[in-house]
Scaffold this motif. Sequence first.
Motif, PDB file in Angstrom:
ATOM      1  N   ALA A  38       0.829  -1.196   0.000  1.00  0.00           N
ATOM      2  CA  ALA A  38       0.000   0.000   0.000  1.00  0.00           C
ATOM      3  C   ALA A  38       0.869   1.253   0.000  1.00  0.00           C
ATOM      4  CB  ALA A  38      -0.934   0.012   1.212  1.00  0.00           C
ATOM      5  N   GLN A  39       0.480   2.250  -0.782  1.00  0.00           N
ATOM      6  CA  GLN A  39       1.255   3.485  -0.874  1.00  0.00           C
ATOM      7  C   GLN A  39       1.343   4.191   0.479  1.00  0.00           C
ATOM      8  OE1 GLN A  39       3.029   4.532  -3.562  1.00  0.00           O
ATOM      9  NE2 GLN A  39       2.429   2.535  -4.373  1.00  0.00           N
ATOM     10  N   PHE A  40       0.292   4.108   1.281  1.00  0.00           N
ATOM     11  CA  PHE A  40       0.312   4.726   2.609  1.00  0.00           C
ATOM     12  C   PHE A  40       1.395   4.090   3.468  1.00  0.00           C
ATOM     13  CE2 PHE A  40      -1.015   4.992   7.049  1.00  0.00           C
ATOM     14  CZ  PHE A  40      -1.372   6.318   7.178  1.00  0.00           C
ATOM     15  N   ASN A  41       1.513   2.766   3.427  1.00  0.00           N
ATOM     16  CA  ASN A  41       2.523   2.075   4.235  1.00  0.00           C
ATOM     17  C   ASN A  41       3.932   2.391   3.761  1.00  0.00           C
ATOM     18  OD1 ASN A  41       0.360   0.990   5.516  1.00  0.00           O
ATOM     19  ND2 ASN A  41       0.594  -1.074   4.733  1.00  0.00           N
ATOM     20  N   ILE A  42       4.122   2.450   2.445  1.00  0.00           N
ATOM     21  CA  ILE A  42       5.431   2.804   1.891  1.00  0.00           C
ATOM     22  C   ILE A  42       5.819   4.222   2.324  1.00  0.00           C
ATOM     23  CG2 ILE A  42       6.707   3.238  -0.246  1.00  0.00           C
ATOM     24  CD1 ILE A  42       4.990   1.011  -1.526  1.00  0.00           C
ATOM     25  N   ALA A  43       4.860   5.141   2.232  1.00  0.00           N
ATOM     26  CA  ALA A  43       5.136   6.518   2.636  1.00  0.00           C
ATOM     27  C   ALA A  43       5.414   6.602   4.132  1.00  0.00           C
ATOM     28  CB  ALA A  43       3.950   7.412   2.267  1.00  0.00           C
ATOM     29  N   THR A  44       4.683   5.817   4.931  1.00  0.00           N
ATOM     30  CA  THR A  44       4.904   5.807   6.382  1.00  0.00           C
ATOM     31  C   THR A  44       6.349   5.446   6.711  1.00  0.00           C
ATOM     32  OG1 THR A  44       2.604   5.232   6.866  1.00  0.00           O
ATOM     33  CG2 THR A  44       4.232   4.713   8.562  1.00  0.00           C
ATOM     34  N   LEU A  45       6.851   4.367   6.113  1.00  0.00           N
ATOM     35  CA  LEU A  45       8.218   3.930   6.384  1.00  0.00           C
ATOM     36  C   LEU A  45       9.237   4.928   5.830  1.00  0.00           C
ATOM     37  CD1 LEU A  45       7.748   0.130   5.677  1.00  0.00           C
ATOM     38  CD2 LEU A  45       7.988   1.237   7.898  1.00  0.00           C
ATOM     39  N   GLY A  46       8.885   5.581   4.725  1.00  0.00           N
ATOM     40  CA  GLY A  46       9.766   6.625   4.200  1.00  0.00           C
ATOM     41  C   GLY A  46       9.897   7.785   5.171  1.00  0.00           C
ATOM     42  N   PHE A  47       8.800   8.153   5.827  1.00  0.00           N
ATOM     43  CA  PHE A  47       8.847   9.221   6.813  1.00  0.00           C
ATOM     44  C   PHE A  47       9.609   8.797   8.067  1.00  0.00           C
ATOM     45  CE2 PHE A  47       4.670  11.336   5.215  1.00  0.00           C
ATOM     46  CZ  PHE A  47       5.362  11.820   4.115  1.00  0.00           C
ATOM     47  N   VAL A  48       9.570   7.489   8.397  1.00  0.00           N
ATOM     48  CA  VAL A  48      10.360   6.986   9.525  1.00  0.00           C
ATOM     49  C   VAL A  48      11.839   7.242   9.273  1.00  0.00           C
ATOM     50  CG1 VAL A  48      11.097   4.914  10.759  1.00  0.00           C
ATOM     51  CG2 VAL A  48       8.684   5.251  10.231  1.00  0.00           C
ATOM     52  N   VAL A  80      16.236   3.151   6.578  1.00  0.00           N
ATOM     53  CA  VAL A  80      15.511   1.993   7.091  1.00  0.00           C
ATOM     54  C   VAL A  80      14.838   1.280   5.922  1.00  0.00           C
ATOM     55  CG1 VAL A  80      15.092   3.103   9.324  1.00  0.00           C
ATOM     56  CG2 VAL A  80      13.347   3.247   7.527  1.00  0.00           C
ATOM     57  N   LYS A  81      14.440   0.045   6.169  1.00  0.00           N
ATOM     58  CA  LYS A  81      13.732  -0.726   5.153  1.00  0.00           C
ATOM     59  C   LYS A  81      12.341  -0.123   4.939  1.00  0.00           C
ATOM     60  CE  LYS A  81      16.662  -4.164   4.324  1.00  0.00           C
ATOM     61  NZ  LYS A  81      17.190  -4.499   2.987  1.00  0.00           N
ATOM     62  N   THR A  82      11.982   0.078   3.683  1.00  0.00           N
ATOM     63  CA  THR A  82      10.676   0.643   3.353  1.00  0.00           C
ATOM     64  C   THR A  82       9.876  -0.297   2.461  1.00  0.00           C
ATOM     65  OG1 THR A  82      11.642   1.826   1.474  1.00  0.00           O
ATOM     66  CG2 THR A  82      11.503   3.020   3.564  1.00  0.00           C
ATOM     67  N   SER A  83      10.241  -1.569   2.453  1.00  0.00           N
ATOM     68  CA  SER A  83       9.541  -2.559   1.637  1.00  0.00           C
ATOM     69  C   SER A  83       9.412  -3.844   2.438  1.00  0.00           C
ATOM     70  CB  SER A  83      10.303  -2.822   0.337  1.00  0.00           C
ATOM     71  OG  SER A  83      11.609  -3.300   0.615  1.00  0.00           O
ATOM     72  N   THR A  84       8.705  -4.817   1.891  1.00  0.00           N
ATOM     73  CA  THR A  84       8.574  -6.114   2.543  1.00  0.00           C
ATOM     74  C   THR A  84       9.960  -6.703   2.779  1.00  0.00           C
ATOM     75  OG1 THR A  84       6.446  -6.503   1.484  1.00  0.00           O
ATOM     76  CG2 THR A  84       7.615  -8.431   2.320  1.00  0.00           C
ATOM     77  N   ALA A  85      10.290  -7.027   4.044  1.00  0.00           N
ATOM     78  CA  ALA A  85      11.629  -7.533   4.364  1.00  0.00           C
ATOM     79  C   ALA A  85      11.610  -8.212   5.722  1.00  0.00           C
ATOM     80  CB  ALA A  85      12.651  -6.389   4.364  1.00  0.00           C
ATOM     81  N   SER A  86      12.563  -9.115   5.924  1.00  0.00           N
ATOM     82  CA  SER A  86      12.737  -9.796   7.207  1.00  0.00           C
ATOM     83  C   SER A  86      14.208 -10.135   7.348  1.00  0.00           C
ATOM     84  CB  SER A  86      11.883 -11.063   7.263  1.00  0.00           C
ATOM     85  OG  SER A  86      12.137 -11.776   8.452  1.00  0.00           O
ATOM     86  N   THR A  87      14.742 -10.010   8.564  1.00  0.00           N
ATOM     87  CA  THR A  87      16.171 -10.270   8.755  1.00  0.00           C
ATOM     88  C   THR A  87      16.528 -11.736   8.539  1.00  0.00           C
ATOM     89  OG1 THR A  87      15.804 -10.509  11.142  1.00  0.00           O
ATOM     90  CG2 THR A  87      16.513  -8.344  10.331  1.00  0.00           C
ATOM     91  N   ASP A  88      15.544 -12.646   8.650  1.00  0.00           N
ATOM     92  CA  ASP A  88      15.894 -14.049   8.411  1.00  0.00           C
ATOM     93  C   ASP A  88      16.107 -14.342   6.932  1.00  0.00           C
ATOM     94  OD1 ASP A  88      13.345 -14.090   7.407  1.00  0.00           O
ATOM     95  OD2 ASP A  88      12.557 -15.532   8.853  1.00  0.00           O
TER      96      ASP A  88
END
Length: 403
Positions: free
Chosen positions: A102-112, A120-128
């Motif tokens: 979702a564009q809202f979620n992508i923008a949220t992480l971009g603002f973080v 920081v990671k702004t897309s689907t990701a996991s450290t494993d």
Amino acid sequence: MTRLRPWLRSALTLAMFAASAAIGGTAAAGPALAADPKAGEPCTAADLGKRYPLIKSATMTPTITHFKTFFVTAGTTGSQVITLENSTTITVEVGTTTQITAQFNIATLGFVSGFVNRTVKTSTASTDKEVQQITWNFLAPGYYGLFKGTRKVTGQYAGINCSRVDKGGGQYATEWIERPGGAYTTYSVMEEGAIRCEDAVPPNSLMRLAQIQLGCDGAAAKEKAEKQARQQADEPLTVEGASGTVVAPFAVPPGFACEAGYYRIGTPDRLLNWWNQDGTEEIRLQAWSSSSRAQWSLCQGPVSNGMPEHVLITRYSGKCLTLHSGETAAEGGRLMEESCRTVDDRQRFYIYRDVPGSDKVGLQIKSTGFMAGQSVLANNQELRQYSMGMADGTGTYLLEKVA
């Protein structure tokens, strides 16, 4: 990828530590974001169907994600390839969603990223999913802890919507208002290193965490580190809303009262309206007619998150406007009609209104926070949800009394 070699001179070590946050510490907000809009600023009727993210807080926590003990004897120094074991998993998440589409979620992480002044990671990701092998050049024998780690970033976000605001004295205006959001999790760049008990390292650093996990402070310290790692793993999720018992198709959900008469919901130019598609459960934009397919009951219920909830019931079938169950997290997920349910946040809507005397509104689905819209403003287009609404203002509709 940053490599932290424990035997480097202290000046380099301290410089690297100065760039990282203390364990469990809260990141400073830093410079104000250039993101518009901001709560309290004026908006227009064209903004009623739009939504933007707002970062409320951020905490950075150094976290060991992969670890391996490794013993180097005299004569076996040199370059070695070591496979690390997973210690703690960090998964990128906004609200309860780990698939960041979702564009809202992508923008949220971009603002973080701007809030903490760190990538920081702004897309689907996991450290494993990160590479778990590292190559290390050992210059001296000893008992080593090899690690990979990062800064886990957690915090709270909110939404910004345009709506009518009572200014007092009978005066109203449309302003950007803050709306509820949720929690997010992401992480910064991965770092790797090798550490020994005899190495001097700064407190509250990834290297110090690795020393504790290596057992340098004794069995009790090691047990405490392992417990901390488990606690830093997956945090419980809070899910708002759930599906309940389906009631009869023509029944109004308990706690809701419908206004007298019917409304049509359409584009501000009055050329297209929400229409119950013949023989289907689809809701599409169609030219206005006197048919009951284009007429809706507006029913108001309890207040939640500071605003009254609404259900919209088609006059033709007596069913409720509903977000498609298989597309709840999808950008462009379809809205349709289904039997009204006693409890179902996919059938609950918040209505953002223009100033008195205007019929212009924006509609938000409670279950996702997404705004109603359509991919193209044209005849026969399906009604859909968009996380940030329609940038061109076509998510603003007329809620017009017709009967």
